[in-house]
Design an enzyme around this catalytic site. Sequence first.
Site, PDB file in Angstrom:
ATOM      1  NE  ARG A 133      -2.005  -1.438   3.377  1.00 25.96           N
ATOM      2  CZ  ARG A 133      -1.800  -0.548   4.802  1.00 25.96           C
ATOM      3  NH1 ARG A 133      -1.657   0.593   3.756  1.00 25.96           N
ATOM      4  NH2 ARG A 133      -1.427  -1.114   6.093  1.00 25.96           N
ATOM      5  CE1 TYR A 183       0.546  -6.073  -1.403  1.00 26.40           C
ATOM      6  CE2 TYR A 183      -1.067  -4.209  -0.859  1.00 26.40           C
ATOM      7  CZ  TYR A 183      -0.233  -5.488  -0.355  1.00 26.40           C
ATOM      8  OH  TYR A 183      -0.411  -5.336   0.875  1.00 26.40           O
ATOM      9  CE  LYS A 212      -7.014  -3.411   5.075  1.00 22.37           C
ATOM     10  NZ  LYS A 212      -6.354  -4.150   5.141  1.00 22.37           N
ATOM     11  CG  HIS A 248      -7.262  -3.388   9.918  1.00 20.47           C
ATOM     12  ND1 HIS A 248      -5.936  -3.159  10.463  1.00 20.47           N
ATOM     13  CD2 HIS A 248      -6.959  -4.417   9.408  1.00 20.47           C
ATOM     14  CE1 HIS A 248      -5.124  -3.979   9.896  1.00 20.47           C
ATOM     15  NE2 HIS A 248      -5.854  -4.270   8.563  1.00 20.47           N
ATOM     16  CB  SER A 298      -0.408  -4.002   7.729  1.00 18.52           C
ATOM     17  OG  SER A 298      -1.646  -3.052   7.516  1.00 18.52           O
ATOM     18  CB  CYS A 325       0.695  -6.043  14.215  1.00 20.21           C
ATOM     19  SG  CYS A 325       1.875  -5.345  13.077  1.00 20.21           S
ATOM     20  CG  ASP A 377      -7.341  -6.900   6.823  1.00 19.15           C
ATOM     21  OD1 ASP A 377      -6.442  -6.402   7.670  1.00 19.15           O
ATOM     22  OD2 ASP A 377      -7.101  -7.077   5.690  1.00 19.15           O
ATOM     23  NE  ARG A 419       0.267  -8.668   2.518  1.00 21.26           N
ATOM     24  CZ  ARG A 419      -0.532  -8.043   3.258  1.00 21.26           C
ATOM     25  NH1 ARG A 419      -1.636  -8.849   4.176  1.00 21.26           N
ATOM     26  NH2 ARG A 419       0.285  -7.257   4.125  1.00 21.26           N
TER      27      ARG A 419
HETATM   28  P1  GTP Z   1      -2.242  -7.845   7.571  1.00 22.03           P
HETATM   29  O1  GTP Z   1      -2.870  -8.685   6.348  1.00 22.03           O
HETATM   30  O2  GTP Z   1      -1.336  -7.208   6.906  1.00 22.03           O
HETATM   31  O3  GTP Z   1      -3.439  -7.463   7.850  1.00 22.03           O
HETATM   32  O4  GTP Z   1      -0.996  -8.600   8.330  1.00 22.03           O
HETATM   33  P2  GTP Z   1      -1.685  -9.182   9.763  1.00 22.03           P
HETATM   34  O5  GTP Z   1      -2.751  -8.621  11.398  1.00 22.03           O
HETATM   35  O6  GTP Z   1      -3.056 -10.152   9.366  1.00 22.03           O
HETATM   36  O7  GTP Z   1      -0.438 -10.135   9.795  1.00 22.03           O
HETATM   37  P3  GTP Z   1      -0.354 -11.800  10.253  1.00 22.03           P
HETATM   38  O8  GTP Z   1      -0.699 -12.716  10.869  1.00 22.03           O
HETATM   39  O9  GTP Z   1      -0.015 -12.104   8.566  1.00 22.03           O
HETATM   40  O10 GTP Z   1       1.754 -11.753  10.580  1.00 22.03           O
HETATM   41  C1  GTP Z   1       2.522 -10.914  10.119  1.00 22.03           C
HETATM   42  C2  GTP Z   1       4.094 -11.250  10.549  1.00 22.03           C
HETATM   43  O11 GTP Z   1       3.617 -11.271  12.567  1.00 22.03           O
HETATM   44  C3  GTP Z   1       4.535 -12.652  10.072  1.00 22.03           C
HETATM   45  O12 GTP Z   1       5.450 -12.181   9.713  1.00 22.03           O
HETATM   46  C4  GTP Z   1       4.168 -13.471  11.793  1.00 22.03           C
HETATM   47  O13 GTP Z   1       4.332 -14.555  11.550  1.00 22.03           O
HETATM   48  C5  GTP Z   1       4.208 -12.535  12.487  1.00 22.03           C
HETATM   49  N1  GTP Z   1       3.584 -13.365  13.767  1.00 22.03           N
HETATM   50  C6  GTP Z   1       1.879 -13.210  14.164  1.00 22.03           C
HETATM   51  N2  GTP Z   1       1.874 -14.066  14.774  1.00 22.03           N
HETATM   52  C7  GTP Z   1       2.413 -13.605  15.654  1.00 22.03           C
HETATM   53  C8  GTP Z   1       2.678 -13.713  17.398  1.00 22.03           C
HETATM   54  O14 GTP Z   1       2.367 -14.269  17.928  1.00 22.03           O
HETATM   55  N3  GTP Z   1       3.989 -13.408  17.609  1.00 22.03           N
HETATM   56  C9  GTP Z   1       5.618 -13.528  17.312  1.00 22.03           C
HETATM   57  N4  GTP Z   1       6.644 -13.154  16.986  1.00 22.03           N
HETATM   58  N5  GTP Z   1       5.516 -13.173  15.430  1.00 22.03           N
HETATM   59  C10 GTP Z   1       3.990 -13.365  14.891  1.00 22.03           C
HETATM   60  C1  SPV Z   2      -3.160  -4.684   5.000  1.00 22.35           C
HETATM   61  O1  SPV Z   2      -1.613  -3.873   4.827  1.00 22.35           O
HETATM   62  O2  SPV Z   2      -3.567  -4.573   6.239  1.00 22.35           O
HETATM   63  C2  SPV Z   2      -3.132  -5.426   4.466  1.00 22.35           C
HETATM   64  C3  SPV Z   2      -2.945  -6.142   3.220  1.00 22.35           C
HETATM   65  O3  SPV Z   2      -4.184  -6.402   4.853  1.00 22.35           O
HETATM   66  S1  SPV Z   2      -4.539  -5.287   1.877  1.00 22.35           S
HETATM   67  O4  SPV Z   2      -5.293  -5.701   1.202  1.00 22.35           O
HETATM   68  O5  SPV Z   2      -2.370  -4.263   1.127  1.00 22.35           O
HETATM   69  O6  SPV Z   2      -4.427  -4.082   2.541  1.00 22.35           O
HETATM   70 MN    MN Z   3      -4.155  -6.177   7.290  1.00 22.79          MN
END
Ligand code: GTP
Ligand code: SPV
Ligand code: MN
Length: 599
Positions: A85, A213, A222, A242, A264, A266, A293, A383
């Site tokens: 983004r 993207y 979003k 979110h 994002s 996290c 999400d 992704r």
């Molecule tokens: P968006 O799709 O961007 O909104 O991201 P998201 O919030 O769904 O994040 P996602 O679950 O994909 O995690 C992103 C990163 O954080 C990955 O590299 C995971 O491995 C890491 N991660 C997720 N949960 C944990 C956790 O409990 N501990 C740690 N140390 N890392 C974590």
């Molecule tokens: C984020 O960045 O929080 C995502 C991926 O979930 S996107 O759809 O690009 O916003």
């Molecule tokens: Mn997101």
Amino acid sequence: MNAITKDASKPVAGAAGSRLAALNAWVAEVAALARPDAIHWCDGSDAENAALVARMQADGTLIKLDEKAHPNSWLHRSHPDDVARVEHLTFVCTRERDDAGPNNHWMAPAEAHAKIDALFDGCMRGRTMYVIPYCMGPIDSPLSRCGVEITDSPYVVANMRIMTRMGAPALARIEREGRFVKGLHSIGELDPERRFIMHFPEEATIKSYGSGYGGNALLGKKCHALRIASWQARQEGWLAEHMLILGVENPQGETHYIAAAFPSACGKTNLAMLIPPEGYRAQGWKVWTVGDDICWMRPGADGRLYAINPEAGFFGVAPGTSAKSNPNALATIQRDTLFTNVALTEDGRPWWEGLDDGRTPAFDWRGRPFDPGKGPAAHPNSRFTVSAQQCPSWSPKAEDPQGVPISAIVFGGRRPSLVPLVFEARDWTHGVLVGAAMGSETTAAATGAVGVLRRDPMAMKPFCGYNFADYFAHWLSFDKPGARLPKIFHVNWFRKGDDGGFLWPGFGENLRVLEWMIGRVEGRAGAVETPIGHLPRASDLNLDGVELSEEARARLFAFDRAGWQAEFESIGAYLDEYGPRMPQALKDEQRRIAQALGG
Ligand code: GTP
Ligand code: SPV
Ligand code: MN
């Protein structure tokens, strides 16, 4: 296929696709501006998708992955400058600048339309224009909302088909309701200098140019489900957030639903698909995925908040996804999956850092022979796009038109220091402050520096379609007679030790924290009262079988008064940036806590 070929020099006659005159008129208007060679109204059928995919395979937009290992799955390599983004090019265009707020980039609507329409002028020459009717949320839910995205990108069509309820049923609902969000998208030249993501909440309109993207181009996600929907939600008395949504089922078969906002990249997808640790599984604990999400919530007749996931699929971060960290995600993406910007093995399988499948990448995300000297093999924001139905933990309640009742709301971010593993807000107003004060280190999900601490209230900094001061006031307004609001918590999975490593094992072990929250909701679990909220002692959580160092035990459950004094000073300064529009109740809450901290 439903394609209408036309003379590119003439505007398209409007009657072609829909029984809704307003929709036909808008499609004709867009075609007259963008001048596509053909218009295709998407019906969402398998045949339509197969034809699109075949076309993309032929022109190299999609690369077929090994059919045995990953049936019907594809790799897309984006333009190398188009991988995340672009927050600095994302605008909220309200008549009054203050309605967008200091949290958004703003442009006057007339100026924004003129600027971006100039880019759309003739931009689809030689291309097909796809008209995508979609529904955000279960097709029969009163909480769902519809939109139509017009795009010249077949990749966007294929992704929207997975991420939304797209095609004929959505069009039927739009024709019935006569109401839809307009989203216009073109990949343009993919030139970062000619790229804008514009939102016109007062017109329920989105215009996005120059990026293919996810968050910039899949306009249901979003742009619609957060930026436009947050605006509509404020007017109509609901919340567009979110947040992931999950259900925790205890051994007695009772399920509590929890919504959690993390910025994002996290941990939302990971928490939403959590697999309980061995001991919990043996006792019969289960976690059900409702969304990973986005969450739309509305008070029900009983005063509780009911939530739906407006999406139908996952657009998840690939790196770090492994059989150990997220087995549900890994199982979900074995087939019928679109991968974007991951690496490729010699035998045609997708690969990314942290996959740990014993293989090595042959080609990096740009398609070059992999050279460890040139950075990671998969892009850090690579992704997968996949239907939620394929997730082994997909909740049977995820399609419930009434939504699920929320017992707890969780805020959290990447905080290497200060912030303990978990604490509970005293009441709703305090909880809104906890959300408003959220901070987190930036990630690869957006372009720009990674690892910089910034305020990201309720994980909505990039996504709130209006002034944060009004947004917090809207949140506060839910606390009224008759409301049975969820408890609010804050978590931090990302606290680091002196060696720079994470102190908490995270992932499946996070269930121990959810269990404590449910214990608090049910009035069983213990905690200590501090100025920042109710903090558990290590003994208030079930930590059986978790290996925690002395340092981890000392820091994860500690309250650092001096550190919080400084944090609350910074929170006060942040609220002040919004001037008199910031709700007094929130400023009072900040002051009360700062005083209790002795600051
Ligand atoms: P968006 O799709 O961007 O909104 O991201 P998201 O919030 O769904 O994040 P996602 O679950 O994909 O995690 C992103 C990163 O954080 C990955 O590299 C995971 O491995 C890491 N991660 C997720 N949960 C944990 C956790 O409990 N501990 C740690 N140390 N890392 C974590
Ligand atoms: C984020 O960045 O929080 C995502 C991926 O979930 S996107 O759809 O690009 O916003
Ligand atoms: Mn997101």
